[in-house]
Design a protein around this motif. Structure first.
Motif, short mmCIF file in Angstrom:
data_model
loop_
_atom_site.label_atom_id
_atom_site.label_comp_id
_atom_site.label_asym_id
_atom_site.label_seq_id
_atom_site.Cartn_x
_atom_site.Cartn_y
_atom_site.Cartn_z
N UNK A 184 0.87 -1.17 0.00
CA UNK A 184 0.00 0.00 0.00
C UNK A 184 0.91 1.23 0.00
N UNK A 185 0.71 2.09 -0.95
CA UNK A 185 1.60 3.24 -1.12
C UNK A 185 0.89 4.55 -0.81
N UNK A 186 1.45 5.29 0.14
CA UNK A 186 1.00 6.66 0.44
C UNK A 186 1.90 7.59 -0.35
N UNK A 187 1.32 8.47 -1.16
CA UNK A 187 2.12 9.29 -2.07
C UNK A 187 1.97 10.78 -1.79
N UNK A 188 3.12 11.45 -1.75
CA UNK A 188 3.16 12.92 -1.71
C UNK A 188 3.82 13.38 -3.00
N UNK A 189 3.24 14.40 -3.64
CA UNK A 189 3.88 14.99 -4.80
C UNK A 189 3.78 16.50 -4.71
N UNK A 190 4.90 17.16 -4.98
CA UNK A 190 4.94 18.60 -4.87
C UNK A 190 6.33 19.09 -4.52
N UNK A 191 6.40 20.34 -4.18
CA UNK A 191 7.67 20.96 -3.84
C UNK A 191 8.09 20.52 -2.44
N UNK A 237 3.35 9.22 9.66
CA UNK A 237 3.40 7.85 9.13
C UNK A 237 4.45 6.97 9.81
N UNK A 238 5.36 7.56 10.59
CA UNK A 238 6.53 6.83 11.09
C UNK A 238 6.17 5.57 11.87
N UNK A 239 5.30 5.68 12.85
CA UNK A 239 4.95 4.52 13.68
C UNK A 239 4.29 3.43 12.84
N UNK A 240 3.41 3.84 11.93
CA UNK A 240 2.72 2.86 11.11
C UNK A 240 3.69 2.15 10.16
N UNK A 241 4.63 2.88 9.60
CA UNK A 241 5.63 2.29 8.71
C UNK A 241 6.50 1.28 9.45
N UNK A 242 6.87 1.62 10.69
CA UNK A 242 7.70 0.72 11.48
C UNK A 242 6.99 -0.59 11.81
N UNK A 243 5.68 -0.51 11.94
CA UNK A 243 4.90 -1.70 12.31
C UNK A 243 4.40 -2.50 11.11
N UNK A 244 4.30 -1.87 9.95
CA UNK A 244 3.73 -2.52 8.77
C UNK A 244 4.72 -2.46 7.63
N UNK A 245 5.40 -3.56 7.37
CA UNK A 245 6.44 -3.58 6.34
C UNK A 245 5.88 -3.71 4.93
N UNK A 264 3.77 -1.40 3.90
CA UNK A 264 3.35 -0.02 3.66
C UNK A 264 4.53 0.77 3.12
N UNK A 265 4.29 1.63 2.14
CA UNK A 265 5.32 2.48 1.57
C UNK A 265 4.87 3.93 1.59
N UNK A 272 14.24 1.91 3.84
CA UNK A 272 13.71 0.89 2.93
C UNK A 272 12.23 1.11 2.58
N UNK A 273 11.53 1.86 3.41
CA UNK A 273 10.10 2.03 3.21
C UNK A 273 9.68 3.42 2.75
N UNK A 274 10.57 4.38 2.88
CA UNK A 274 10.27 5.74 2.43
C UNK A 274 11.17 6.06 1.24
#
Length: 407
Positions: free
Chosen positions: A224-231, A245-253, A255-256, A280-282
């Motif tokens: 599952x990919x959370x996307x930011x685009x912009x400056x 997103x940090x805690x969720x990323x650490x717990x769910x490998x 997630x990107x 590895x996830x960001x």
């Protein structure tokens, strides 16, 4: 309203000047000189559409960035003037802007335009207004950022008031979206003097059909990919998003978090990613072609635009691109965002500047399958409206310069 002016060269060659934000030379090089059809969306879309409007007639381009530069291409004369500096900040920035103001006046005087389009506020707009009044030529403003700030420091208020004074005294203003139109009405600009435009995303959508290799995320559809685009800058909320997103990323490998774009605060973002052990996830993918951008957005689970309330957002392109690609969007509940994101219909709105609420909204999208399905359906319906807007920037410019113009 002012006096009625007819273009000096009506029916003959017209000399256009376009004063805008960003580095116009880099934008010009990215676009190239061969325009075979009216552009639709994409990076540098406004400049591309204006170039198509002007055709092969003489064109002066001016913008303000972090450097001084000059470039010529066929009928186009492009200038970039330094508009900010770190030297003796903020006094150094004020000084270079005074110099830039006079440089713009000088370039306009030497070029002798028949029409001016100004897509920025502040000293650039003031220079355009002075020249237009002095030589009785049409000046049209293209509004992209909001006019009013609830927390504006006292020393910046006179400049904002001068912007509003000028906008009330030129007969045509084109604006990006309904939020900015309402701001113009609120400061006293007449409704007949305003036309609202939007970006089209038909080209972006059609590029997906021809895209064979999606991007760096190919083969990772299980994620599952959370996307930011912009400056990449602090006021766009890039660090807030990482924190949320940090805690969720650490717990769910599976997630990107993906960042697309470039900017002054990218190094700080990368340092924080490494300090959190999330390399590895960001992913920070930098600037991408329009084609790859479309592919990444389309396969994203959700697009997040965590803009802080200090940023003068007028019509967020990232939000529009996400919805145009049929992807739900999470955005702050202020300014232009509620005009695009309908809460619990095509996305979610969070309290501005609240990392906790942003974290909660991201969690809701990831955890509630029924909610996500509803948001996805809503984004699909919104996409239909965004692909082909009734009035594009190209058409708005034509409207603004048609016939006579009052200045």
């Amino acid at each position: 309203m002012g006096q009625t002016i007819y273009p000096k060269n009506s029916g003959a060659e017209m000399r256009h000047a376009y004063v805008k934000n960003g580095d116009v030379i880099n934008q010009l090089l990215a676009i190239g000189e061969n325009q075979v059809k009216v552009p639709s969306g994409g990076p540098n879309a406004f400049l591309a559409e204006f170039l198509f409007n002007a055709g092969r007639q003489p064109l002066l381009l001016i913008s303000n960035s972090v450097r001084n530069a000059h470039y010529s291409l066929g009928n186009i004369d492009a200038w970039v003037f330094r508009g900010r500096t770190t030297f003796l900040h903020p006094y150094g920035t004020a000084l270079v802007r005074v110099f830039a103001f006079f440089k713009i006046l000088l370039r306009l005087f030497k070029f002798k335009p028949d029409r001016i389009l100004c897509g920025t506020l502040g000293f650039s707009l003031w220079a355009c207004f002075i020249h237009a009044r002095a030589f009785s030529i049409p000046l049209v403003h293209s509004l992209h950022n909001r006019l009013d700030y609830s927390d504006l420091p006292w020393y910046k208020r006179p400049a904002t008031q001068l912007d509003k004074f000028i906008l009330r005294r030129i007969s045509k203003v084109i604006c990006h979206g309904p939020f900015l139109k309402q701001q113009l009405l609120d400061i006293g600009v007449q409704a007949a003097a305003i036309t609202e435009f939007d970006c089209g995303f038909r080209d972006m959508w059609e590029q997906l059909e021809n895209l064979q290799e999606m991007d760096e995320l190919s083969g990772q559809k299980k994620y599952k990919t959370i996307t930011f685009l912009g400056r990449m800058e602090y006021s766009k909320g890039i660090l807030d998003l990482l924190t949320a997103c940090a805690a969720r990323l650490a717990a769910d490998h599976e997630l990107r978090l993906v960042y697309i774009g470039d900017g002054p605060d990218l190094p700080e973002l990368k340092n924080k990613i490494q300090s959190l052990g999330l390399g590895r996830q960001v992913l920070c993918l930098g600037l991408l072609s329009h084609e790859k951008l479309a592919g990444i957005i389309r396969q994203s689970y959700v697009v997040v635009t965590p803009t802080k309330s200090i940023f003068p957002e007028g019509r967020c392109m990232a939000t529009m691109e996400g919805l145009a690609m049929k992807v739900p969007v999470i955005a702050p509940d202020f300014g232009p965002f509620p005009y695009l994101v309908q809460h619990e219909v095509n996305g979610l709105l969070f309290r501005p500047d609240s990392i906790d609420d942003l974290q909660n909204k991201i969690g809701a999208v990831l955890d509630d399958a029924e909610l996500y399905s509803r948001l996805r359906s809503g984004a699909h319906e919104t996409s239909k409206k965004l692909l082909d807007p009734p009035v594009t920037f190209y058409k708005a410019v034509q409207w603004a310069f048609k016939g006579c113009v009052e200045v």
